[in-house]
Design an enzyme around this catalytic site. Structure first.
Site, PDB file in Angstrom:
ATOM      1  N   LEU A 271      38.005 -45.397  26.721  1.00  0.00           N
ATOM      2  CA  LEU A 271      39.010 -44.482  26.423  1.00  0.00           C
ATOM      3  C   LEU A 271      39.304 -43.435  27.377  1.00  0.00           C
ATOM      4  CD1 LEU A 271      40.353 -43.853  23.427  1.00  0.00           C
ATOM      5  CD2 LEU A 271      38.656 -42.153  23.268  1.00  0.00           C
TER       6      LEU A 271
ATOM      7  N   HIS B  54      37.749 -23.999  13.328  1.00  0.00           N
ATOM      8  CA  HIS B  54      38.154 -24.589  14.766  1.00  0.00           C
ATOM      9  C   HIS B  54      36.483 -25.465  15.104  1.00  0.00           C
ATOM     10  CE1 HIS B  54      42.005 -22.976  14.913  1.00  0.00           C
ATOM     11  NE2 HIS B  54      41.469 -21.528  14.866  1.00  0.00           N
TER      12      HIS B  54
ATOM     13  N   ASP C 257      46.002 -30.266  12.849  1.00  0.00           N
ATOM     14  CA  ASP C 257      46.243 -29.256  12.184  1.00  0.00           C
ATOM     15  C   ASP C 257      45.643 -28.846  10.936  1.00  0.00           C
ATOM     16  OD1 ASP C 257      47.839 -27.085  11.908  1.00  0.00           O
ATOM     17  OD2 ASP C 257      49.457 -27.763  11.183  1.00  0.00           O
TER      18      ASP C 257
END
Ligand code: FPP
Length: 241
Positions: free
Chosen positions: A126, A32, A15
């Site tokens: 991962l 972003h 955020d």
């Protein structure tokens, strides 16, 4: 670091992109954009820290309510990110999984997602879950609906319903229980994210805006996590073991 308690399953609510851009008098989309770049840094760090699973909130069901230009900008960014980073992710042995209701996205985008998942599915490193058009309540409703339809078809008894059945029917069934959730940007809430998997997670909230979140801060948060006593509702392990 204490390997016994080391967090293996990490989640991040990324955020603060918008506020970061506004603070720098940049267009919102560049917040972003920097956020997406930062995700690359954090993913690489997670690999070196031997975290096995990282789940990130990239686009929520509520994010559709943002101005249309911003929504389109984020979707374009996700498309560019997937196209430009997939080879890199594959070479890092990452298994990519998109989690959410993908039916709202264009067929161009869903094909890119499918190809990315297909390319990386046999990898063993991962596991990177990217939550897209994801909402925890919608996830739960969808699980209840599928279970109910099985009961209606007499494939299941009501008495059979347990935690495993509910989890297996979630849209997010592939996401494991989360050890540590980090939310950047200063808000202290879960915002409809993976609440099944967050039931016993440790939570960490930082004021740092996502594009400014560094690998050093990640390490500091993990140090903090290692000092916590996870009891899962039982007695204090330090006192009673
Ligand atoms: C929250 O910041 C962030 C988002 C709604 C989008 C997250 C997207 C990215 C990090 C980039 C794209 C992701 C991928 C996987 C490539 P905010 O806009 O709510 O910030 P604010 O709290 O300052 O308003």
């Amino acid at each position: 670091m204490n390997s016994k308690k080391y967090p293996k399953k990490l989640a991040i609510i990324m955020d603060g992109n918008r506020r970061w851009a506004l603070k720098k008098a940049l267009p919102i989309i560049s917040g972003h954009n920097y956020g997406a770049k930062n995700l690359n840094e954090i993913v690489s760090k997670c690999i070196s820290l031997e975290i096995s699973e990282l789940t990130v909130f990239a686009f929520s069901t509520e994010n559709w309510n943002r101005p249309v230009n911003e929504v389109n900008g984020i979707l374009k960014l996700i498309e560019i990110f997937m196209k430009s980073e997939i080879a890199n992710m594959n070479s890092q042995n990452i298994v990519l999984k998109l989690v959410g209701d993908l039916s709202n996205f264009s067929s161009k985008l869903t094909n890119i997602f499918k190809a990315a998942e297909e390319l990386t599915k046999e990898n063993s490193g991962l596991k990177l879950n990217v939550a897209l058009n994801y909402g925890g309540r919608q996830d739960f409703i969808s699980s209840v609906k599928s279970i109910f339809s099985e009961v209606k078809k007499c494939n299941k008894e009501i008495e059979d319903i347990d935690e495993n059945i509910i989890r297996d029917n979630l849209i997010s069934s592939s996401v494991s229980d989360i050890d540590l959730l980090i939310r950047t940007g200063g808000e202290k809430r879960i915002s409809n994210f993976m609440f099944w998997q967050l039931a016993y997670s440790e939570l960490f909230f930082t004021k740092t805006l996502w594009p400014d979140f560094t690998v050093n801060e990640l390490e500091e948060i993990i140090e903090d996590y290692l000092d916590r006593d996870r009891r899962f509702g039982k007695l204090m392990s330090k006192t009673y073991n």
